[in-house]
Design a protein around this motif. Structure first.
Motif, short mmCIF file in Angstrom:
data_model
loop_
_atom_site.label_atom_id
_atom_site.label_comp_id
_atom_site.label_asym_id
_atom_site.label_seq_id
_atom_site.Cartn_x
_atom_site.Cartn_y
_atom_site.Cartn_z
N ALA A 81 0.94 -1.20 0.11
CA ALA A 81 0.09 0.17 -0.02
C ALA A 81 0.92 1.33 -0.12
N ARG A 82 1.91 1.37 0.78
CA ARG A 82 2.74 2.46 0.96
C ARG A 82 3.20 2.50 -0.51
N GLN A 83 3.91 1.38 -1.08
CA GLN A 83 4.58 1.65 -2.59
C GLN A 83 3.52 2.16 -3.54
N SER A 84 2.29 1.72 -3.31
CA SER A 84 1.34 2.19 -4.32
C SER A 84 1.09 3.72 -4.18
N LEU A 85 0.89 4.01 -3.02
CA LEU A 85 0.84 5.67 -2.71
C LEU A 85 2.09 6.07 -3.49
N LYS A 86 3.31 5.77 -3.24
CA LYS A 86 4.43 6.49 -3.80
C LYS A 86 4.38 6.42 -5.19
N GLU A 87 3.68 5.56 -5.94
CA GLU A 87 3.87 5.36 -7.49
C GLU A 87 2.85 6.40 -7.81
N ALA A 88 1.64 6.36 -7.11
CA ALA A 88 0.37 7.37 -7.56
C ALA A 88 0.70 8.65 -7.31
N TRP A 89 1.64 9.14 -6.34
CA TRP A 89 2.12 10.47 -5.97
C TRP A 89 3.22 10.71 -7.03
N LEU A 90 4.17 9.96 -7.51
CA LEU A 90 4.98 10.28 -8.51
C LEU A 90 4.47 10.46 -9.72
N SER A 91 3.41 9.65 -10.03
CA SER A 91 2.77 10.05 -11.25
C SER A 91 1.96 11.42 -11.41
N TRP A 92 1.80 11.71 -10.15
CA TRP A 92 0.92 12.99 -10.35
C TRP A 92 2.12 14.19 -10.57
N GLN A 93 3.02 14.01 -10.50
CA GLN A 93 4.15 14.94 -10.67
C GLN A 93 4.23 15.16 -12.33
N TYR A 94 3.84 14.25 -13.13
CA TYR A 94 3.74 14.69 -14.26
C TYR A 94 2.70 15.23 -14.72
N CYS A 95 1.56 15.28 -14.18
CA CYS A 95 0.30 15.87 -14.33
C CYS A 95 0.16 17.45 -13.92
N LEU A 96 1.01 17.87 -13.07
CA LEU A 96 1.09 19.06 -12.32
C LEU A 96 0.99 20.34 -13.24
N PRO A 97 2.02 20.24 -14.23
CA PRO A 97 1.97 21.31 -15.17
C PRO A 97 0.70 21.63 -16.27
N PHE A 98 -0.10 20.79 -16.00
CA PHE A 98 -1.30 20.93 -16.80
C PHE A 98 -2.67 21.02 -16.31
N GLU A 99 -2.56 21.85 -15.19
CA GLU A 99 -3.70 22.17 -14.42
C GLU A 99 -4.55 23.45 -15.05
N PHE A 100 -5.17 22.81 -16.26
CA PHE A 100 -5.88 23.93 -16.82
C PHE A 100 -7.14 23.02 -17.43
N GLY A 101 -8.14 23.67 -17.92
CA GLY A 101 -9.15 22.90 -18.61
C GLY A 101 -9.87 22.03 -17.72
N PRO A 102 -9.98 20.82 -17.84
CA PRO A 102 -10.87 19.62 -17.01
C PRO A 102 -10.17 19.67 -15.65
N SER A 103 -8.74 19.78 -15.37
CA SER A 103 -8.05 19.77 -14.24
C SER A 103 -8.31 20.75 -13.37
N GLU A 104 -8.30 22.33 -14.11
CA GLU A 104 -8.57 23.24 -13.22
C GLU A 104 -10.05 23.56 -12.63
N LEU A 105 -10.98 22.88 -13.61
CA LEU A 105 -12.34 23.13 -13.19
C LEU A 105 -12.68 22.26 -12.01
N ARG A 106 -12.03 20.75 -12.22
CA ARG A 106 -12.14 19.88 -11.24
C ARG A 106 -11.57 20.48 -9.74
N ASP A 107 -10.44 21.38 -10.08
CA ASP A 107 -9.50 21.58 -9.04
C ASP A 107 -8.93 20.66 -8.43
#
Length: 371
Positions: A81-107
């Protein structure tokens, strides 16, 4: 101004009313010598959609790992579970620059990664029989930071944590509720982007009507997304605040991202790699395509204070940050306490990189910074 059609889709998808309109067609002075359409198509197809897809898959894997842990509270399942958390958190780092459109409206970022965690609120939730993660007071008591505290708290032994889970306390529902919100929010944003599964936002993003550089154009969204995330989340939240840059030098190591898991620098390294891929137009599997570097070169953009090509300056800035990060070892909280000069160097490099994107690249591409 944003496309009326584009925002109508988003309004229906997220039940948000949008009333702005968008000036039709590309600005011919900006697309005459550069394949702007090919550029946004490359970023959309090979970076944005794959990044949100990976985040969704990693978040669903986290859901599964936590469900398994609750049903079978063993040491091995806890580690998974800890490893899965880390992998998901790492994946988020690649999405962070794209917080516009659907991501922005979903906050989306606020939903899944508002750090540091509010420990007092999390503990209050654990004593409650009814946890509503959408309440304002839970803004820092959910997402990855909350799971980090609940799963990685070094003041709670693994035996104690497993015993609490086995006792079927409020903790179980809290874990599943937080993880479920992460995977649901991520999936909604991904499904709105990917045309292969019925998403239509990519169509608007790459449409001729979204070319040019006016506010609401795809290039404007990309530049503003890069500048905002780099300045406010990376430079300020990840490094500046923890090292005391915004509190008169009073350091707050506990404010680092992934403070309990102890892999804040690993997350930051992934984040900087994401910016490099976007800048060079390179996919996660290494396929080179049109990026901001080609765009700046076609424009003949140079640093305002010298004749150095701007693309070289940005690439050098990214390289300097990466080099400093490679010289540091996790966790960042320890580095702040024992290696502050290097952390200050990293902070200065990030400030410089942020300046290049916001004050040099944006004007060179005639993009107005709107955040």
């Amino acid at each position: 101004m944003k496309s009326k059609m584009r925002n109508c889709f988003l309004g229906v998808f997220f039940l948000i009313s949008c009333v702005s309109c968008f000036e039709k067609g590309p600005d011919p002075t900006l697309v005459r010598f550069f394949d702007q359409k090919g550029f946004v198509e490359n970023i959309g197809k090979n970076l944005i959609i794959p990044s949100y897809k990976d985040l969704t898959e990693k978040s669903m894997a986290l859901d599964t790992a936590l469900d398994r842990l609750i049903k079978q509270p063993t040491k091995n399942n806890l580690l998974m579970a800890r490893q899965s958390l880390k992998e998901a958190w790492l994946s988020w780092q690649y999405c962070l620059p794209f917080e516009f459109g659907p991501s922005e409206l979903r906050d989306l970022g606020a939903d899944i990664n508002s750090f540091p965690a509010d420990i007092s609120q999390i503990e209050a939730n654990l004593d409650s029989s009814n946890i509503d993660l959408n309440l304002p007071e839970n803004s820092h008591a959910k997402g990855f930071p909350a799971l980090d505290y609940l799963l990685n708290n070094k003041f709670v032994t693994d035996e104690k944590l497993l015993s609490t889970i086995a006792s079927k306390t409020t903790l179980n529902g809290y874990l599943l509720g937080v993880a479920g919100q992460i995977s649901l929010a991520s999936n909604l944003v991904y499904r709105s982007w990917d045309p292969a599964i019925g998403g239509v936002y990519y169509v608007f993003f790459a449409d001729d009507d979204a070319l040019g550089v006016k506010e609401g154009s795809s290039v404007s969204d990309l530049v503003n997304g890069l500048a905002k995330s780099l300045e406010l989340t990376v430079t300020k939240a990840k490094v500046g605040i923890p090292m005391g840059d915004y509190s008169g030098g009073l350091a707050a190591p506990e404010a680092t991202e992934a403070y309990y898991g102890g892999y804040s620098l690993e997350l930051l390294k992934a984040n900087i790699e994401a910016y490099r891929l976007i800048f060079t137009g390179t996919s996660r599997n290494g396929v080179d395509g049109l990026g901001f570097d080609e765009y700046l070169n076609i424009k003949g953009a140079k640093l305002s204070a010298s004749d150095q090509p701007l693309s070289e300056a940005v690439a050098s800035g990214l390289g300097s940050v990466s080099s400093t990060l490679q010289s540091m070892t996790d966790p960042l909280s320890n580095q702040i306490e024992s290696n502050l000069p290097t952390v200050q160097q990293l902070n200065n490099q990030l400030i410089g990189l942020s300046y290049l994107i916001k004050k040099e690249m944006a004007p060179a591409l005639r993009v107005e910074i709107t955040y």
